[in-house]
Structures are given as structure tokens and as C-alpha cells.
Motif scaffolding. Structure first.
Motif, PDB file in Angstrom:
ATOM      1  N   ARG A 173      12.751   8.167   3.024  1.00 53.17           N
ATOM      2  CA  ARG A 173      14.022   8.522   2.693  1.00 53.17           C
ATOM      3  C   ARG A 173      14.141   8.398   1.644  1.00 53.17           C
ATOM      4  NH1 ARG A 173      17.321   8.192   8.446  1.00 53.17           N
ATOM      5  NH2 ARG A 173      16.351   9.393   9.890  1.00 53.17           N
ATOM      6  N   ASP A 174      14.579   7.016   0.706  1.00 52.49           N
ATOM      7  CA  ASP A 174      15.456   6.624  -0.074  1.00 52.49           C
ATOM      8  C   ASP A 174      13.734   7.151  -1.106  1.00 52.49           C
ATOM      9  OD1 ASP A 174      16.886   4.755   0.579  1.00 52.49           O
ATOM     10  OD2 ASP A 174      15.589   3.098   0.225  1.00 52.49           O
ATOM     11  N   PHE A 175      12.867   7.536  -0.989  1.00 55.53           N
ATOM     12  CA  PHE A 175      11.798   7.828  -2.126  1.00 55.53           C
ATOM     13  C   PHE A 175      12.247   9.389  -2.012  1.00 55.53           C
ATOM     14  CE2 PHE A 175       7.906  10.189  -2.820  1.00 55.53           C
ATOM     15  CZ  PHE A 175       7.355  10.150  -4.040  1.00 55.53           C
TER      16      PHE A 175
ATOM     17  N   GLU B 261       0.864  -0.735  -0.271  1.00 52.11           N
ATOM     18  CA  GLU B 261       0.144  -0.283  -0.230  1.00 52.11           C
ATOM     19  C   GLU B 261       0.951   1.565  -0.051  1.00 52.11           C
ATOM     20  OE1 GLU B 261      -3.023   1.957  -0.461  1.00 52.11           O
ATOM     21  OE2 GLU B 261      -3.616  -0.360  -0.360  1.00 52.11           O
ATOM     22  N   LEU B 262       1.432   1.195   0.483  1.00 54.18           N
ATOM     23  CA  LEU B 262       3.098   2.223   1.183  1.00 54.18           C
ATOM     24  C   LEU B 262       3.692   3.038  -0.478  1.00 54.18           C
ATOM     25  CD1 LEU B 262       4.702   4.778   2.469  1.00 54.18           C
ATOM     26  CD2 LEU B 262       6.162   2.509   2.849  1.00 54.18           C
ATOM     27  N   ASP B 263       3.359   1.698  -1.038  1.00 55.61           N
ATOM     28  CA  ASP B 263       4.505   1.319  -3.054  1.00 55.61           C
ATOM     29  C   ASP B 263       3.828   1.929  -3.824  1.00 55.61           C
ATOM     30  OD1 ASP B 263       6.945   0.898  -2.119  1.00 55.61           O
ATOM     31  OD2 ASP B 263       6.470  -1.076  -1.973  1.00 55.61           O
ATOM     32  N   LYS B 264       2.311   1.746  -3.695  1.00 57.54           N
ATOM     33  CA  LYS B 264       0.857   2.376  -4.605  1.00 57.54           C
ATOM     34  C   LYS B 264       1.055   3.395  -3.323  1.00 57.54           C
ATOM     35  CE  LYS B 264      -1.418  -2.238  -4.828  1.00 57.54           C
ATOM     36  NZ  LYS B 264      -2.917  -2.289  -3.949  1.00 57.54           N
ATOM     37  N   ARG B 265       0.935   4.532  -3.399  1.00 58.33           N
ATOM     38  CA  ARG B 265       0.643   5.715  -2.188  1.00 58.33           C
ATOM     39  C   ARG B 265       1.800   6.567  -2.732  1.00 58.33           C
ATOM     40  NH1 ARG B 265       0.800   6.616   3.139  1.00 58.33           N
ATOM     41  NH2 ARG B 265       0.053   8.556   2.797  1.00 58.33           N
ATOM     42  N   LEU B 266       3.238   5.972  -3.417  1.00 59.92           N
ATOM     43  CA  LEU B 266       4.520   6.800  -3.324  1.00 59.92           C
ATOM     44  C   LEU B 266       4.289   7.082  -4.569  1.00 59.92           C
ATOM     45  CD1 LEU B 266       7.191   4.944  -0.892  1.00 59.92           C
ATOM     46  CD2 LEU B 266       6.296   7.612  -0.881  1.00 59.92           C
ATOM     47  N   GLN B 267       3.950   5.351  -5.297  1.00 61.52           N
ATOM     48  CA  GLN B 267       4.441   5.686  -6.473  1.00 61.52           C
ATOM     49  C   GLN B 267       3.115   6.987  -7.158  1.00 61.52           C
ATOM     50  OE1 GLN B 267       5.810   3.942  -8.880  1.00 61.52           O
ATOM     51  NE2 GLN B 267       4.799   5.290 -11.005  1.00 61.52           N
ATOM     52  N   MET B 268       2.316   7.699  -6.686  1.00 61.35           N
ATOM     53  CA  MET B 268       0.971   7.925  -6.946  1.00 61.35           C
ATOM     54  C   MET B 268       1.298   9.519  -6.540  1.00 61.35           C
ATOM     55  SD  MET B 268      -2.052   8.245  -5.268  1.00 61.35           S
ATOM     56  CE  MET B 268      -2.789   7.462  -4.964  1.00 61.35           C
ATOM     57  N   VAL B 269       2.050   9.258  -5.901  1.00 55.44           N
ATOM     58  CA  VAL B 269       2.915  11.181  -5.928  1.00 55.44           C
ATOM     59  C   VAL B 269       3.834  11.631  -6.743  1.00 55.44           C
ATOM     60  CG1 VAL B 269       4.937  11.991  -4.156  1.00 55.44           C
ATOM     61  CG2 VAL B 269       3.079  10.637  -3.188  1.00 55.44           C
ATOM     62  N   TYR B 270       4.594  10.512  -7.228  1.00 54.56           N
ATOM     63  CA  TYR B 270       5.802  10.747  -8.021  1.00 54.56           C
ATOM     64  C   TYR B 270       5.250  10.777  -9.285  1.00 54.56           C
ATOM     65  CZ  TYR B 270       9.205   9.400 -10.987  1.00 54.56           C
ATOM     66  OH  TYR B 270      10.942   9.332 -12.048  1.00 54.56           O
ATOM     67  N   GLU B 271       3.742   9.995  -9.714  1.00 54.44           N
ATOM     68  CA  GLU B 271       2.936  10.756 -10.581  1.00 54.44           C
ATOM     69  C   GLU B 271       2.803  11.920 -11.007  1.00 54.44           C
ATOM     70  OE1 GLU B 271       3.098   8.772 -13.794  1.00 54.44           O
ATOM     71  OE2 GLU B 271       4.589   7.160 -12.813  1.00 54.44           O
TER      72      GLU B 271
END
Length: 187
Positions: free
Chosen positions: A46-48, A3-13
Motif C-alpha cells: 500500500r505504501d509503494f 527481496e521485496l524491496d528489490k522487487r519493488l525497486q525494479m518495478v519502480y524503475e
């Protein structure tokens, strides 16, 4: 994908599409966004942020991010006030309580804002990190409330280790802060 990866991907987009820096859908609101996350995911966050900095910090990019680590800002304040090099000795001689009060005395919002405004000049995306590292000396709502008087048009994402209800936060999902947060939940 978590779920975190999905949220981070959404922010990235949203960053990549320039939706955030164009303030799309905000009307006249200040473009402050809050990304809350489980404090256990700190290293992933931090990596994101490093990924965002790497992928968009190049000459010619329309997105020009800057990371503001509040802990690094705090250390800079301590150095400016000539306290940094004597903290350990001060604690040994005066005790933890007096040292804490001394650190609190330089943790004024204006000291943070002065450094932050210098660091963000020329950038159109501010990534604020280090909220948990600088607590209890500085709190996220104080930064955002004071920042709006100096930087109100630059898109800002505050990475918050805890929970954000849409109006208030709980640092580390433990310490409830009853202060109003003028920001939008980003995902």
C-alpha cells in the motif's frame, strides 16, 4: 535491502523508465502485469502504491497512474444499488447467508468494469489493489478477463496478495485458482 524491496525497486524503475507504459517487449500482448507478494507485506505494498501515485501524479508527467482499489469499487457498487446503508440491518434480520447471497448478486463483473472504465479514463497506468479485500465476491482473473474487452492498451499492474506461477494464482498462498491469468509476472 529485502527481496521485496528489490522487487519493488525494479518495478519502480520500470515505471520511471516508461518501459511499462510503452509496452516494451510485449509484442501485441495485452499489457497486464501481476506483482505477487506475501500477504503479510500488504502495508508495504500500500505504501509503494502511494509512492507511485505521489511521484507520478503531477501535471506534465508522462506517466499518469490511477489506483483502482477493488474494495472501494465494491463499496461504490453497493452504494449505487442502494444496499450499502442497509447491509448491517439486513444481516441482523435475514442472517449472514442471505446477506452474503445479496452481496454476491451485485458482484457482477459488469458492475465492476463499468466503474473501473470511468475511473481509468485519461490515465496510462492502472494500479489494481484490494484483491484480497474483495474476495470472495470478486476474483482477480474475472476482473482481468473482463477488463481486456474494454481496456486492452493501458498498462495495468495487478498487486496480488499470494503467489503467481505465470499462469495461475494462489490467493493468500492458500486458495488455488485454476483459471488462466493473461498477464506477465512483473518481477
Amino acid at each position: 535491502m529485502s527481496e521485496l524491496d528489490k522487487r519493488l525497486q525494479m518495478v519502480y524503475e520500470k515505471i520511471k523508465s516508461k518501459e511499462i507504459i510503452s509496452k516494451k517487449g510485449l509484442g501485441n500482448e495485452i499489457p497486464y502485469y501481476i506483482f505477487d507478494y506475501d500477504p503479510h507485506d500488504e502495508l508495504k505494498i500500500r505504501d509503494f502504491v502511494k509512492l507511485i501515485m505521489k511521484n507520478f501524479s503531477y501535471i506534465g508527467s508522462e506517466i499518469n497512474p490511477v489506483e483502482i482499489d477493488l474494495y472501494e469499487v465494491f463499496l461504490e457498487i453497493l452504494k449505487e444499488k442502494n444496499i450499502f446503508d442497509v447491509i448491517e440491518e439486513y444481516e441482523k434480520n435475514m442472517g449472514k447467508d442471505k446477506m452474503f447471497r445479496a452481496l454476491e448478486s451485485v458482484s457482477k463483473p459488469e458492475n465492476f468494469i463499468n466503474i473501473i472504465t470511468k475511473q481509468v479514463e485519461g490515465h496510462n497506468l492502472i494500479l489494481i489493489t484490494g484483491v484480497g479485500k474483495v474476495w470472495p465476491f470478486m476474483r482477480a482473473h474475472i476482473i482481468l478477463n473482463n477488463l481486456k474487452n474494454h481496456i486492452d492498451k493501458t498498462a495495468t499492474i495487478l498487486f496480488f496478495p499470494g503467489t503467481f506461477s505465470g499462469t495461475s494464482v494462489k490467493l493468500f498462498s492458500i486458495f488455488e485458482d485454476k483459471n488462466y491469468y493473461r498477464g506477465f509476472k512483473i518481477s
